[in-house]
Motif scaffolding. Sequence first.
Motif, short mmCIF file in Angstrom:
data_model
loop_
_atom_site.label_atom_id
_atom_site.label_comp_id
_atom_site.label_asym_id
_atom_site.label_seq_id
_atom_site.Cartn_x
_atom_site.Cartn_y
_atom_site.Cartn_z
N ALA A 144 0.83 -1.21 0.00
CA ALA A 144 0.00 0.00 0.00
C ALA A 144 0.86 1.25 0.00
CB ALA A 144 -0.92 -0.01 1.22
N LEU A 145 1.91 1.26 0.82
CA LEU A 145 2.79 2.44 0.85
C LEU A 145 3.58 2.57 -0.44
CD1 LEU A 145 4.05 2.29 4.54
CD2 LEU A 145 2.38 3.84 3.53
N GLN A 146 3.90 1.45 -1.06
CA GLN A 146 4.55 1.51 -2.37
C GLN A 146 3.61 2.12 -3.40
OE1 GLN A 146 6.94 -1.95 -3.85
NE2 GLN A 146 5.40 -2.01 -5.48
N LEU A 147 2.34 1.72 -3.38
CA LEU A 147 1.36 2.29 -4.29
C LEU A 147 1.13 3.78 -4.01
CD1 LEU A 147 -1.28 -0.60 -4.39
CD2 LEU A 147 0.35 0.04 -6.17
N ARG A 148 1.12 4.14 -2.73
CA ARG A 148 0.97 5.56 -2.39
C ARG A 148 2.16 6.36 -2.91
NH1 ARG A 148 -0.88 6.51 3.72
NH2 ARG A 148 -0.73 8.64 2.91
N SER A 149 3.35 5.76 -2.86
CA SER A 149 4.52 6.44 -3.43
C SER A 149 4.36 6.62 -4.94
CB SER A 149 5.78 5.63 -3.12
OG SER A 149 6.93 6.23 -3.67
N GLU A 150 3.79 5.60 -5.60
CA GLU A 150 3.57 5.72 -7.04
C GLU A 150 2.51 6.78 -7.34
OE1 GLU A 150 2.58 1.80 -8.23
OE2 GLU A 150 4.62 1.00 -7.95
N VAL A 151 1.48 6.86 -6.50
CA VAL A 151 0.47 7.90 -6.66
C VAL A 151 1.11 9.28 -6.50
CG1 VAL A 151 -1.58 8.93 -5.61
CG2 VAL A 151 -1.49 6.47 -6.00
N ALA A 152 2.00 9.39 -5.51
CA ALA A 152 2.69 10.67 -5.29
C ALA A 152 3.56 11.02 -6.49
CB ALA A 152 3.51 10.61 -4.02
N ASP A 153 4.22 10.01 -7.07
CA ASP A 153 5.02 10.26 -8.27
C ASP A 153 4.14 10.75 -9.42
OD1 ASP A 153 7.24 9.44 -6.91
OD2 ASP A 153 7.28 7.42 -7.76
N GLY A 154 2.97 10.12 -9.57
CA GLY A 154 2.05 10.56 -10.61
C GLY A 154 1.55 11.96 -10.36
N LEU A 376 -8.32 23.78 -11.21
CA LEU A 376 -7.59 22.62 -11.70
C LEU A 376 -6.75 21.99 -10.59
CD1 LEU A 376 -6.76 20.80 -14.06
CD2 LEU A 376 -4.93 22.43 -14.56
N LEU A 377 -6.10 22.86 -9.79
CA LEU A 377 -5.30 22.35 -8.69
C LEU A 377 -6.16 21.58 -7.68
CD1 LEU A 377 -2.90 25.37 -8.03
CD2 LEU A 377 -2.49 23.32 -9.40
N ALA A 378 -7.34 22.08 -7.42
CA ALA A 378 -8.26 21.40 -6.50
C ALA A 378 -8.70 20.06 -7.07
CB ALA A 378 -9.47 22.29 -6.21
N ILE A 379 -8.95 20.03 -8.39
CA ILE A 379 -9.36 18.78 -9.03
C ILE A 379 -8.22 17.76 -8.96
CG2 ILE A 379 -10.02 17.72 -11.21
CD1 ILE A 379 -11.44 20.32 -11.91
N ARG A 380 -6.98 18.22 -9.17
CA ARG A 380 -5.84 17.31 -9.12
C ARG A 380 -5.64 16.77 -7.70
NH1 ARG A 380 -1.21 20.37 -9.74
NH2 ARG A 380 -0.54 19.84 -7.63
N ARG A 381 -5.81 17.65 -6.73
CA ARG A 381 -5.69 17.21 -5.34
C ARG A 381 -6.77 16.18 -5.01
NH1 ARG A 381 -5.31 21.76 -3.41
NH2 ARG A 381 -7.49 22.18 -2.89
N ALA A 382 -7.96 16.40 -5.53
CA ALA A 382 -9.05 15.44 -5.29
C ALA A 382 -8.74 14.09 -5.94
CB ALA A 382 -10.36 15.99 -5.83
N LEU A 383 -8.07 14.11 -7.10
CA LEU A 383 -7.70 12.87 -7.76
C LEU A 383 -6.69 12.09 -6.92
CD1 LEU A 383 -7.64 10.89 -10.10
CD2 LEU A 383 -5.99 12.40 -11.26
N SER A 384 -5.69 12.78 -6.40
CA SER A 384 -4.69 12.12 -5.56
C SER A 384 -5.33 11.54 -4.30
CB SER A 384 -3.58 13.10 -5.18
OG SER A 384 -2.89 13.54 -6.34
N GLU A 385 -6.23 12.32 -3.72
CA GLU A 385 -6.93 11.84 -2.52
C GLU A 385 -7.79 10.62 -2.83
OE1 GLU A 385 -9.01 15.25 -1.18
OE2 GLU A 385 -7.25 16.20 -0.26
N ALA A 386 -8.43 10.62 -3.99
CA ALA A 386 -9.27 9.48 -4.37
C ALA A 386 -8.43 8.23 -4.58
CB ALA A 386 -10.07 9.81 -5.62
N LYS A 387 -7.27 8.38 -5.23
CA LYS A 387 -6.38 7.23 -5.43
C LYS A 387 -5.88 6.70 -4.08
CE LYS A 387 -4.68 8.36 -10.08
NZ LYS A 387 -5.01 7.05 -10.70
N THR A 388 -5.52 7.62 -3.20
CA THR A 388 -5.04 7.21 -1.88
C THR A 388 -6.15 6.52 -1.09
OG1 THR A 388 -3.45 9.04 -1.83
CG2 THR A 388 -4.05 8.05 0.28
#
Length: 417
Positions: A144-154, A376-388
């Motif tokens: 899970a933490l590895q995937l979160r790192s990949e989400v952060a990279d994205g 756009l920044l808010a939408i991107r933040r929401a995407l990261s939060e949704a993936k997490t």
Amino acid sequence: MSISLPRGRMPHGALLSLLLGATAAAHAETPSYAELLRQAQSRAPQLLAQAASTRAAAADALQARAWNNPSLNVTAENLGGPKPGGVTQRQDTYTLTQVFEAGGKRSARIEAEARKADAAGIQEKQARILYANELALAYATAEALQLRSEVADGDVARAEEDLRAAQALVKAGREADLRVAQARASAAASQAAAQSAAAAAVEALERLSALAGAAESYTRIDRPFLAVAAARPVAQNWSAEQAPAFASAAAERDAVQAQVRVEEKRWMPDVGVSVGMRKFGWSNESAAVVGVTLNVPLFDRNQSGVNAATERANAATLRLEAARLETLAQHRAALAQMAAAERSLQAAQLSESAATEAYRLGRIGYDAGKTALIELLAIRRALSEAKTLTIEASLARVRAIATLSLAEGRIAFGEAP
């Protein structure tokens, strides 16, 4: 155009490379969870220590069957005494004494040690179930933490794209310089989050390596576990007696109750039987010697010892009842957690799909000048939060499966011990 970084600062990818490169010489390929569990059975320190305790208890049970050793006594009498008529009055006595435990003391001791050995065996089984589920959670957490790192990279990559788009719009005169500063700040925050996520992933892998007893550190989870971990069907006709905690408490009660019988027999006298011979110094004749020794329980009948053992047995019985009630509560709670985790994961996956589509449309709108940068920044933040959130929901599902399996006394994602 790339993001300008302060002097001496390195990108998150370089940091992760350094973190992993520090252990590259000792890199070990991470096996699947099932294979890792199989390997850990013979090398995990926790399991080896518990197995040693079980063998020790079994050896104590065998030792309890041993008889007392006999004692040899040699007595020389009248040494240096008067010699009437020049004849020595010396007498030499040789006796062999065997002490026998009377009144069932030996059988009570054997029974008590056998119950302790049984308890140790049950505790080892419980330890193996606990370890297997703990290993599953450590494996899932590392992934899970590895995937979160990949989400952060994205998120960093998307932040850089947003920054380049903002710079292009500012250069074209369609946005104010403030938008570039906002995009650059967002990109820097994404890089910081990515560095933190990479460090957390390395830490989780190190914990997994230590728990598995691996000689070399794992550096990456290559075989998915969160997505493929399947829950076993709920055990039918389940009862609290099947739970490891209850079985361990029951074995402890049996061992303590057996000790009560030992204390009840402790005051009973041991009988010593002696046989031997006596040689007379004034002749070549000898005589047989037979004796019996018996300790008399005149002052100590171990009544307080019996009372103490009885109270400990009562306490063990109450702990057994507490374990039964707690096991039932944990099982009901685990069932509820399991159902909630499944629903949460489904909702998180839908949310992630919607957020992904929202960001795609937001980027199209921003490039066309129809969507504000702040939106756009808010939408991107929401995407990261949704993936997490999806990752966290998957981890919560694995945790719920492990909790339910533990309550039912079985390994969640492997063979029974």
